[in-house]
Design a protein around this motif. Structure first.
Motif: not given
Ligand code: RAT
Ligand code: ZN
Length: 430
Positions: A261, A295, A299-300, A302, A324-325, A421-422, A425
């Motif tokens: 992130p 952002a 979009t990928n 974080e 959402r990110n 998540n990061a 992605n």
């Protein structure tokens, strides 16, 4: 186990918020291997820059007189001025007493003699104190702020001892790179990276990426972080805008490649009063179009975000609903006070449910973990008691497991999810 009454609910929430073991996702604390970077003990508590600013509102000393005192005399001056000559009712001052009290050094017993506290601290070793404070504050993991432009810190990493304490994680901090480019370029060259003064040259960006990747890997950093002034802009496509060029051409590609992130702390105006040194920074309103632009484009990516001005808080919570990110975190610096934490946390719960990180400590001195986390836990509990109480009234069946799951998310789970998540992605980048 089911919860059927408001009083039962209150007892469960108080217990769980008090006992939860926190992941503190942004601090200025260090593991023992970083020797003098690890600040602890009563004198360091009194040197805290939040107290320095308050001290100068009362003292007759000039700035120069104060700064030319030795370390012990500076602590004594602050103690006398803020704790003896007047009552320590500000957030920063009262926090010191909370920390002392929880460490078994009750002011009821030790009184107002600074040397009594000093004697108690002198009996402790740094490693014992780290363990005792983490236990008292119920903090399980601490994220440091690690600056590859700090030569002393670099030595620790290069010797391989930077990761010797599993309770301390690293965050790669790159303010100098993004905000002081020509000087950073000079530094990079000194570290063996072939960069030119023109940041937009492709070969230079390649080298900046190599620098970031080398350090992120060496530190095993959890994220890459910068704090920005409120008027920082993101000017996509403008090759003459150094901040944008470095973000697009190096920082963000490295985040995406390594699955890290990007953390932005936005809204600081540095050195409004340089005579106060570290205490001389101010907050400023932020133009959140920078965040929106990043952002939306990535979009990928974080994004972990906090902003310093109270005026931007609601806007940031709303913006987080749109992307959402974006994961909002903490009540930063001048917002880390009882009334601000209450205000911010309440509407963040209302707008974001459990999808934000309510608090980080920003501690600079170890023992502050105790007071900073104690009242944040208490305020979050007050708010949750009210919010869950509404669910109970409407007939929603609540169990202890529901509450435990949500409290865990607030005190570390959401942060870990952002990290996951990061990683997920992660993209193959050149
Ligand atoms: O909160 C603080 O102690 C500030 O001095 C800053 O260090 C701020 O938190 C930052 O990380 O830039
Ligand atoms: Zn900080």
């Amino acid at each position: 186990q089911g919860i059927s009454s408001q009083s039962g609910l209150e007892a469960v929430i108080r217990r769980m918020t008090t006992e939860a073991r926190v992941i503190d996702m942004h601090t200025h604390l260090y593991a023992e291997a970083f020797s003098e970077h690890l600040l602890w003990g009563i004198d360091e508590l009194l040197h805290y820059h939040y107290l320095t600013a308050e001290f100068f509102r009362h003292t007759d000393l000039t700035y120069d007189e104060y700064w030319s005192l030795d370390s012990a005399s500076r602590a004594e001056a602050v103690w006398q001025t803020l704790f003896v000559d007047r009552s320590p009712i500000s957030e920063a001052a009262s926090g010191v007493l909370t920390a002392l009290n929880r460490l078994g050094l009750s002011p009821a017993q030790y009184g107002r003699d600074l040397n009594a506290y000093r004697a108690a601290f002198a009996a402790k070793s740094a490693s014992q104190q780290v363990s005792d404070v983490l236990e008292a504050a119920k903090v399980q993991r601490i994220v440091m702020t690690n600056d590859p432009f700090d030569s002393k810190e670099r030595t620790v990493w290069q010797s391989g001892s930077g990761k010797s304490d599993p309770r301390f994680d690293a965050a790669l901090r790159i303010d100098k790179l993004l905000l002081d480019w020509p000087a950073a370029a000079h530094d990079l060259r000194g570290q063996g990276y072939a960069v030119e003064d023109d940041a937009s040259a492709p070969a230079t960006l390649q080298e900046v990426k190599r620098f970031l990747q080398d350090w992120a890997v060496r530190m095993d950093a959890l994220y890459i972080m910068v704090s920005l002034p409120g008027d920082a802009r993101y000017a996509a496509g403008d090759a003459s805008h150094t901040l944008t060029v470095l973000l697009d051409g190096a920082v963000i590609p490295v985040c995406l490649k390594l699955g890290l992130p990007l953390a932005l702390m936005i809204g600081v105006r540095r050195q409004v009063n340089p005579l106060l040194k570290l205490a001389g920074d101010m907050s400023m309103r932020s133009d959140l179009s920078l965040l929106e632009g990043i952002a939306k484009r990535y979009t990928n990516l974080e994004l972990l975000i906090t902003v310093l001005a109270r005026e931007n808080q609601h806007e940031l919570a709303v913006l987080s609903r749109k992307f959402r990110n974006i994961t909002l975190f903490g009540c930063w610096w001048f917002l880390h006070t009882e009334s601000m934490i209450r205000e911010l946390t309440e509407f963040r719960v209302e707008l974001l449910g459990t999808s934000f990180i309510p608090q980080h400590s920003d501690c600079r001195v170890l023992e502050q973990l105790i007071n900073k986390w104690e009242y944040s836990r208490g305020i979050l509990a007050d708010i949750l008691i009210h919010k869950y109480g509404r669910l109970l009234k409407d007939g929603w069946e609540l169990t202890e497991a529901d509450i435990s799951r949500d409290v865990e998310a607030y005190f570390g789970g959401t942060f870990l999810r952002v990290l996951e998540n990061a990683k997920r992605n992660r993209i193959a980048a050149p």
